[in-house]
Design a protein around this motif. Structure first.
Motif, PDB file in Angstrom:
ATOM      1  N   LYS A 269     -13.137  -8.740   3.078  1.00 53.64           N
ATOM      2  CA  LYS A 269     -12.630 -10.061   2.738  1.00 53.64           C
ATOM      3  C   LYS A 269     -11.175  -9.910   2.294  1.00 53.64           C
ATOM      4  N   VAL A 270     -10.335 -10.780   2.798  1.00 55.30           N
ATOM      5  CA  VAL A 270      -8.895 -10.671   2.569  1.00 55.30           C
ATOM      6  C   VAL A 270      -8.563 -10.831   1.086  1.00 55.30           C
ATOM      7  N   THR A 271      -7.679  -9.971   0.619  1.00 52.90           N
ATOM      8  CA  THR A 271      -7.159 -10.103  -0.741  1.00 52.90           C
ATOM      9  C   THR A 271      -5.705 -10.579  -0.743  1.00 52.90           C
ATOM     10  N   GLN A 272      -4.917 -10.086   0.198  1.00 56.15           N
ATOM     11  CA  GLN A 272      -3.508 -10.477   0.287  1.00 56.15           C
ATOM     12  C   GLN A 272      -3.032 -10.377   1.735  1.00 56.15           C
ATOM     13  N   ILE A 273      -2.133 -11.276   2.093  1.00 58.37           N
ATOM     14  CA  ILE A 273      -1.369 -11.169   3.332  1.00 58.37           C
ATOM     15  C   ILE A 273       0.095 -11.270   2.941  1.00 58.37           C
ATOM     16  N   ILE A 274       0.834 -10.213   3.211  1.00 61.04           N
ATOM     17  CA  ILE A 274       2.203 -10.103   2.722  1.00 61.04           C
ATOM     18  C   ILE A 274       3.159  -9.922   3.897  1.00 61.04           C
ATOM     19  N   GLN A 275       4.124 -10.827   4.029  1.00 60.28           N
ATOM     20  CA  GLN A 275       5.146 -10.617   5.044  1.00 60.28           C
ATOM     21  C   GLN A 275       6.142  -9.591   4.512  1.00 60.28           C
ATOM     22  N   LEU A 276       6.414  -8.570   5.311  1.00 61.55           N
ATOM     23  CA  LEU A 276       7.299  -7.498   4.882  1.00 61.55           C
ATOM     24  C   LEU A 276       8.757  -7.954   4.903  1.00 61.55           C
ATOM     25  N   GLN A 277       9.582  -7.259   4.117  1.00 57.23           N
ATOM     26  CA  GLN A 277      10.990  -7.599   4.060  1.00 57.23           C
ATOM     27  C   GLN A 277      11.851  -6.351   3.957  1.00 57.23           C
ATOM     28  N   ARG A 278      13.107  -6.523   4.312  1.00 58.48           N
ATOM     29  CA  ARG A 278      14.069  -5.437   4.243  1.00 58.48           C
ATOM     30  C   ARG A 278      14.518  -5.209   2.802  1.00 58.48           C
ATOM     31  N   ALA A 279      15.322  -4.158   2.594  1.00 58.00           N
ATOM     32  CA  ALA A 279      15.841  -3.857   1.261  1.00 58.00           C
ATOM     33  C   ALA A 279      16.720  -4.988   0.742  1.00 58.00           C
ATOM     34  N   ASP A 280      17.352  -5.743   1.664  1.00 55.03           N
ATOM     35  CA  ASP A 280      18.226  -6.838   1.233  1.00 55.03           C
ATOM     36  C   ASP A 280      17.463  -8.141   1.002  1.00 55.03           C
ATOM     37  N   GLY A 281      16.136  -8.107   1.158  1.00 55.92           N
ATOM     38  CA  GLY A 281      15.325  -9.279   0.895  1.00 55.92           C
ATOM     39  C   GLY A 281      15.030 -10.127   2.110  1.00 55.92           C
ATOM     40  N   ASN A 282      15.688  -9.865   3.229  1.00 57.16           N
ATOM     41  CA  ASN A 282      15.411 -10.631   4.442  1.00 57.16           C
ATOM     42  C   ASN A 282      14.056 -10.226   5.017  1.00 57.16           C
ATOM     43  N   VAL A 283      13.257 -11.214   5.412  1.00 55.99           N
ATOM     44  CA  VAL A 283      11.926 -10.924   5.918  1.00 55.99           C
ATOM     45  C   VAL A 283      12.006 -10.403   7.357  1.00 55.99           C
ATOM     46  N   VAL A 284      10.989  -9.622   7.728  1.00 48.38           N
ATOM     47  CA  VAL A 284      10.863  -9.118   9.095  1.00 48.38           C
ATOM     48  C   VAL A 284       9.552  -9.661   9.671  1.00 48.38           C
ATOM     49  N   PRO A 285       9.437  -9.736  10.995  1.00 52.06           N
ATOM     50  CA  PRO A 285       8.224 -10.307  11.602  1.00 52.06           C
ATOM     51  C   PRO A 285       7.060  -9.325  11.625  1.00 52.06           C
ATOM     52  N   SER A 286       6.673  -8.853  10.452  1.00 55.24           N
ATOM     53  CA  SER A 286       5.523  -7.966  10.299  1.00 55.24           C
ATOM     54  C   SER A 286       4.775  -8.372   9.036  1.00 55.24           C
ATOM     55  N   TRP A 287       3.437  -8.267   9.095  1.00 59.27           N
ATOM     56  CA  TRP A 287       2.609  -8.710   7.979  1.00 59.27           C
ATOM     57  C   TRP A 287       1.618  -7.620   7.603  1.00 59.27           C
ATOM     58  N   LEU A 288       1.505  -7.344   6.306  1.00 56.94           N
ATOM     59  CA  LEU A 288       0.507  -6.415   5.779  1.00 56.94           C
ATOM     60  C   LEU A 288      -0.717  -7.214   5.364  1.00 56.94           C
ATOM     61  N   ILE A 289      -1.849  -6.908   5.975  1.00 57.05           N
ATOM     62  CA  ILE A 289      -3.109  -7.591   5.657  1.00 57.05           C
ATOM     63  C   ILE A 289      -3.971  -6.632   4.844  1.00 57.05           C
ATOM     64  N   LEU A 290      -4.290  -7.004   3.619  1.00 59.67           N
ATOM     65  CA  LEU A 290      -5.122  -6.203   2.734  1.00 59.67           C
ATOM     66  C   LEU A 290      -6.482  -6.874   2.560  1.00 59.67           C
ATOM     67  N   GLY A 291      -7.535  -6.058   2.577  1.00 66.00           N
ATOM     68  CA  GLY A 291      -8.860  -6.616   2.422  1.00 66.00           C
ATOM     69  C   GLY A 291      -9.760  -5.746   1.563  1.00 66.00           C
ATOM     70  N   GLU A 292     -10.575  -6.396   0.739  1.00 69.18           N
ATOM     71  CA  GLU A 292     -11.562  -5.675  -0.061  1.00 69.18           C
ATOM     72  C   GLU A 292     -12.784  -5.381   0.801  1.00 69.18           C
ATOM     73  N   VAL A 293     -13.218  -4.138   0.764  1.00 65.47           N
ATOM     74  CA  VAL A 293     -14.415  -3.734   1.500  1.00 65.47           C
ATOM     75  C   VAL A 293     -15.633  -4.208   0.710  1.00 65.47           C
ATOM     76  N   VAL A 294     -16.374  -5.151   1.286  1.00 69.47           N
ATOM     77  CA  VAL A 294     -17.526  -5.732   0.580  1.00 69.47           C
ATOM     78  C   VAL A 294     -18.853  -5.206   1.112  1.00 69.47           C
ATOM     79  N   ALA A 295     -18.829  -4.487   2.225  1.00 66.77           N
ATOM     80  CA  ALA A 295     -20.049  -3.883   2.773  1.00 66.77           C
ATOM     81  C   ALA A 295     -19.646  -2.722   3.680  1.00 66.77           C
ATOM     82  N   VAL A 296     -20.476  -1.676   3.667  1.00 67.89           N
ATOM     83  CA  VAL A 296     -20.190  -0.458   4.430  1.00 67.89           C
ATOM     84  C   VAL A 296     -21.406  -0.102   5.271  1.00 67.89           C
ATOM     85  N   HIS A 297     -21.168   0.274   6.523  1.00 63.64           N
ATOM     86  CA  HIS A 297     -22.225   0.722   7.434  1.00 63.64           C
ATOM     87  C   HIS A 297     -21.881   2.138   7.902  1.00 63.64           C
ATOM     88  N   ILE A 298     -22.780   3.088   7.687  1.00 60.01           N
ATOM     89  CA  ILE A 298     -22.571   4.484   8.088  1.00 60.01           C
ATOM     90  C   ILE A 298     -23.801   4.962   8.840  1.00 60.01           C
TER      91      ILE A 298
END
Length: 209
Positions: free
Chosen positions: A135-164
């Protein structure tokens, strides 16, 4: 700068036949992500910028370089599944990265079977021996050192179930090498296969053995 060191500033180009960045930061685990949109249309795609970021709760993440179907779907539903890409599934994984329209089902395209998850609505890859329901926890658009955003997104998700798959548990311990995971290297086509010959042990200072 010594003659035996190749130096470059990325903003000015690397001056090599192929950008070495992906090869240096590698090999990397593959984020084989299944998702679906609000209407239930399925998507399956591998991402080479992927890793784990936290233990408790377990959090994994991947980066979408450009706005892709996985990102659009996850924004709509707040869920995704990660599926372990293994050597026996390498060709199917590769088929699932084809550039196709959103209405194309990559499960069908790559000859894989969607199987219902337990906690989330998004299906997993039945043929994969390990899957995480997230389940998603954050979606973050990445940015350069000068603060300008780039067209890339980091999608973070909490693992709520595992199948092995149980055959990967040896005396209750997960056998990483037995799963034959594949890893992304550099260049346009380089992958690595992890096997038992690559294993070595190194204990932390002061650790109880």
């Amino acid at each position: 700068m010594p003659d035996d060191i190749h130096f470059y500033e990325p903003a000015n180009g690397h001056g090599l036949p192929h950008d070495p960045f992906n090869a240096i930061v590698g090999p990397r685990p593959i984020g084989w992500i299944s998702s679906q949109d609000a209407n239930g249309r399925l998507n399956l795609a591998p991402y080479s910028f992927f890793n784990a970021f936290n233990y408790i709760p377990p959090i994994i993440g991947f980066s979408s370089v450009g706005r892709k179907d996985s990102l659009n779907n996850i924004e709509q539903t707040g869920e995704f599944a990660w599926n372990l890409a293994t050597r026996p599934l390498a060709e199917q994984m590769n088929q699932s990265c084809a550039m196709v329209p959103p209405e194309v089902n990559e499960f069908e395209l790559s000859g894989l079977t969607p199987v219902a998850s337990k906690v989330i609505q998004v299906p997993r890859v039945a043929e994969s021996p390990v899957s995480f329901e997230c389940k998603v926890t954050q979606i973050i658009q990445l940015q350069r050192a000068d603060g300008n955003v780039v067209p890339s997104w980091l999608i973070l998700g909490e693992v709520v179930a595992v199948h092995i798959a149980k055959w990967l548990l040896k005396d209750g311990v997960y056998d990483t090498a037995a799963a034959e995971p594949i890893l992304r290297g550099g260049g346009p086509a380089d992958y690595f296969q992890l096997g038992p010959e690559a294993l070595f042990k190194m204990w932390r200072p002061g650790a109880v053995k």
